[in-house]
Scaffold this motif. Structure first.
Motif, PDB file in Angstrom:
ATOM      1  N   THR A  40       0.837  -1.200   0.000  1.00  0.00           N
ATOM      2  CA  THR A  40       0.000   0.000   0.000  1.00  0.00           C
ATOM      3  C   THR A  40       0.870   1.248   0.000  1.00  0.00           C
ATOM      4  O   THR A  40       1.957   1.246   0.569  1.00  0.00           O
ATOM      5  CB  THR A  40      -0.887   0.027   1.268  1.00  0.00           C
ATOM      6  N   PHE A  41       0.389   2.305  -0.646  1.00  0.00           N
ATOM      7  CA  PHE A  41       1.009   3.616  -0.501  1.00  0.00           C
ATOM      8  C   PHE A  41      -0.063   4.689  -0.627  1.00  0.00           C
ATOM      9  O   PHE A  41      -1.140   4.451  -1.173  1.00  0.00           O
ATOM     10  CB  PHE A  41       2.153   3.833  -1.507  1.00  0.00           C
ATOM     11  N   ASN A  42       0.247   5.857  -0.085  1.00  0.00           N
ATOM     12  CA  ASN A  42      -0.670   6.998  -0.158  1.00  0.00           C
ATOM     13  C   ASN A  42      -0.104   8.035  -1.103  1.00  0.00           C
ATOM     14  O   ASN A  42       1.112   8.205  -1.200  1.00  0.00           O
ATOM     15  CB  ASN A  42      -0.866   7.635   1.228  1.00  0.00           C
ATOM     16  N   TYR A  43      -1.005   8.738  -1.785  1.00  0.00           N
ATOM     17  CA  TYR A  43      -0.599   9.770  -2.737  1.00  0.00           C
ATOM     18  C   TYR A  43      -1.607  10.910  -2.674  1.00  0.00           C
ATOM     19  O   TYR A  43      -2.813  10.669  -2.607  1.00  0.00           O
ATOM     20  CB  TYR A  43      -0.548   9.185  -4.158  1.00  0.00           C
ATOM     21  N   THR A  44      -1.111  12.144  -2.705  1.00  0.00           N
ATOM     22  CA  THR A  44      -1.983  13.314  -2.736  1.00  0.00           C
ATOM     23  C   THR A  44      -2.050  13.819  -4.171  1.00  0.00           C
ATOM     24  O   THR A  44      -1.008  14.083  -4.789  1.00  0.00           O
ATOM     25  CB  THR A  44      -1.440  14.422  -1.804  1.00  0.00           C
ATOM     26  N   ILE A  45      -3.256  13.940  -4.702  1.00  0.00           N
ATOM     27  CA  ILE A  45      -3.462  14.388  -6.081  1.00  0.00           C
ATOM     28  C   ILE A  45      -2.956  15.820  -6.229  1.00  0.00           C
ATOM     29  O   ILE A  45      -3.398  16.716  -5.512  1.00  0.00           O
ATOM     30  CB  ILE A  45      -4.960  14.315  -6.480  1.00  0.00           C
ATOM     31  N   LYS A  46      -2.051  16.044  -7.179  1.00  0.00           N
ATOM     32  CA  LYS A  46      -1.473  17.370  -7.395  1.00  0.00           C
ATOM     33  C   LYS A  46      -2.058  18.067  -8.622  1.00  0.00           C
ATOM     34  O   LYS A  46      -2.024  19.289  -8.712  1.00  0.00           O
ATOM     35  CB  LYS A  46       0.041  17.256  -7.519  1.00  0.00           C
ATOM     36  N   ASP A  47      -2.568  17.305  -9.580  1.00  0.00           N
ATOM     37  CA  ASP A  47      -3.131  17.871 -10.807  1.00  0.00           C
ATOM     38  C   ASP A  47      -4.312  18.774 -10.464  1.00  0.00           C
ATOM     39  O   ASP A  47      -5.199  18.378  -9.713  1.00  0.00           O
ATOM     40  CB  ASP A  47      -3.586  16.739 -11.731  1.00  0.00           C
ATOM     41  N   GLU A  48      -4.315  19.977 -11.019  1.00  0.00           N
ATOM     42  CA  GLU A  48      -5.381  20.936 -10.680  1.00  0.00           C
ATOM     43  C   GLU A  48      -6.772  20.472 -11.115  1.00  0.00           C
ATOM     44  O   GLU A  48      -7.766  20.936 -10.581  1.00  0.00           O
ATOM     45  CB  GLU A  48      -5.071  22.318 -11.253  1.00  0.00           C
ATOM     46  N   LEU A  49      -6.843  19.552 -12.064  1.00  0.00           N
ATOM     47  CA  LEU A  49      -8.140  19.022 -12.507  1.00  0.00           C
ATOM     48  C   LEU A  49      -8.515  17.727 -11.795  1.00  0.00           C
ATOM     49  O   LEU A  49      -9.591  17.188 -12.018  1.00  0.00           O
ATOM     50  CB  LEU A  49      -8.126  18.782 -14.023  1.00  0.00           C
ATOM     51  N   THR A  59      -3.654   0.168  -3.171  1.00  0.00           N
ATOM     52  CA  THR A  59      -3.312  -1.139  -2.624  1.00  0.00           C
ATOM     53  C   THR A  59      -3.180  -2.138  -3.765  1.00  0.00           C
ATOM     54  O   THR A  59      -4.010  -2.154  -4.669  1.00  0.00           O
ATOM     55  CB  THR A  59      -4.418  -1.618  -1.656  1.00  0.00           C
ATOM     56  N   ALA A  60      -2.144  -2.952  -3.720  1.00  0.00           N
ATOM     57  CA  ALA A  60      -1.967  -4.028  -4.698  1.00  0.00           C
ATOM     58  C   ALA A  60      -1.806  -5.334  -3.937  1.00  0.00           C
ATOM     59  O   ALA A  60      -1.063  -5.408  -2.962  1.00  0.00           O
ATOM     60  CB  ALA A  60      -0.747  -3.769  -5.570  1.00  0.00           C
ATOM     61  N   GLU A  61      -2.528  -6.351  -4.404  1.00  0.00           N
ATOM     62  CA  GLU A  61      -2.449  -7.665  -3.769  1.00  0.00           C
ATOM     63  C   GLU A  61      -2.427  -8.728  -4.850  1.00  0.00           C
ATOM     64  O   GLU A  61      -3.325  -8.799  -5.684  1.00  0.00           O
ATOM     65  CB  GLU A  61      -3.655  -7.868  -2.850  1.00  0.00           C
ATOM     66  N   GLY A  62      -1.371  -9.529  -4.846  1.00  0.00           N
ATOM     67  CA  GLY A  62      -1.260 -10.596  -5.833  1.00  0.00           C
ATOM     68  C   GLY A  62       0.186 -10.961  -6.100  1.00  0.00           C
ATOM     69  O   GLY A  62       1.097 -10.484  -5.426  1.00  0.00           O
ATOM     70  N   PRO A  63       0.403 -11.793  -7.115  1.00  0.00           N
ATOM     71  CA  PRO A  63       1.735 -12.330  -7.370  1.00  0.00           C
ATOM     72  C   PRO A  63       2.770 -11.289  -7.800  1.00  0.00           C
ATOM     73  O   PRO A  63       3.956 -11.470  -7.567  1.00  0.00           O
ATOM     74  CB  PRO A  63       1.507 -13.363  -8.475  1.00  0.00           C
ATOM     75  N   ASP A  64       2.345 -10.207  -8.434  1.00  0.00           N
ATOM     76  CA  ASP A  64       3.289  -9.174  -8.884  1.00  0.00           C
ATOM     77  C   ASP A  64       3.016  -7.836  -8.198  1.00  0.00           C
ATOM     78  O   ASP A  64       3.199  -6.781  -8.769  1.00  0.00           O
ATOM     79  CB  ASP A  64       3.251  -9.033 -10.407  1.00  0.00           C
ATOM     80  N   ALA A 121       3.586  -3.936  -9.348  1.00  0.00           N
ATOM     81  CA  ALA A 121       2.349  -3.177  -9.565  1.00  0.00           C
ATOM     82  C   ALA A 121       2.345  -1.899  -8.738  1.00  0.00           C
ATOM     83  O   ALA A 121       2.014  -0.822  -9.251  1.00  0.00           O
ATOM     84  CB  ALA A 121       1.129  -4.037  -9.222  1.00  0.00           C
ATOM     85  N   ILE A 122       2.720  -1.984  -7.480  1.00  0.00           N
ATOM     86  CA  ILE A 122       2.688  -0.809  -6.614  1.00  0.00           C
ATOM     87  C   ILE A 122       3.752   0.199  -7.056  1.00  0.00           C
ATOM     88  O   ILE A 122       3.507   1.406  -7.057  1.00  0.00           O
ATOM     89  CB  ILE A 122       2.813  -1.203  -5.117  1.00  0.00           C
ATOM     90  N   ALA A 123       4.910  -0.278  -7.476  1.00  0.00           N
ATOM     91  CA  ALA A 123       5.964   0.616  -7.970  1.00  0.00           C
ATOM     92  C   ALA A 123       5.513   1.331  -9.236  1.00  0.00           C
ATOM     93  O   ALA A 123       5.730   2.540  -9.393  1.00  0.00           O
ATOM     94  CB  ALA A 123       7.246  -0.165  -8.226  1.00  0.00           C
ATOM     95  N   ALA A 124       4.861   0.606 -10.139  1.00  0.00           N
ATOM     96  CA  ALA A 124       4.380   1.203 -11.388  1.00  0.00           C
ATOM     97  C   ALA A 124       3.268   2.216 -11.129  1.00  0.00           C
ATOM     98  O   ALA A 124       3.244   3.286 -11.744  1.00  0.00           O
ATOM     99  CB  ALA A 124       3.889   0.112 -12.333  1.00  0.00           C
ATOM    100  N   MET A 125       2.358   1.902 -10.214  1.00  0.00           N
ATOM    101  CA  MET A 125       1.277   2.838  -9.891  1.00  0.00           C
ATOM    102  C   MET A 125       1.824   4.112  -9.255  1.00  0.00           C
ATOM    103  O   MET A 125       1.386   5.217  -9.577  1.00  0.00           O
ATOM    104  CB  MET A 125       0.259   2.192  -8.943  1.00  0.00           C
TER     105      MET A 125
END
Length: 85
Positions: free
Chosen positions: A3-12, A64-69, A73-77
């Motif tokens: 899991t990781f948290n991210y704050t949306i920065k895009d103004e839209l 959140t990513a759950e599974g074999p990869d 997946a979390i790094a790519a997201m």
């Protein structure tokens, strides 16, 4: 499960174009990727569900990513969100 948290920065916020790109990125992985924010939850592979979350600039998003990869997946997201939103 990763899991990781991210704050949306895009103004839209998360609108159609980045939501579509996010879905494409999420579908590259076997793991189930879930987005949570604004008191709502959506599977990252479902465009309308992501759009329905109504995430605007400044919103806190939990991925959140759950599974074999799940590590890949979390790094790519995380990389996707940081470069697009």
């Amino acid at each position: 499960m990763k899991t990781f948290n991210y704050t949306i920065k895009d103004e839209l916020g998360i609108h159609a174009r980045p939501a579509g790109l996010l879905v494409k990125e999420a579908k590259k992985f076997e793991s189930k990727i879930t987005l949570e924010g604004n008191g709502k939850s959506a599977e990252a592979g479902k465009l309308l569900a992501i759009m329905g979350m109504g995430l605007k600039q400044g919103a806190e998003l939990t991925v959140t990513a759950e599974g074999p990869d799940e590590d890949a997946a979390i790094a790519a997201m995380q990389a996707f969100l940081e470069s697009n939103l």
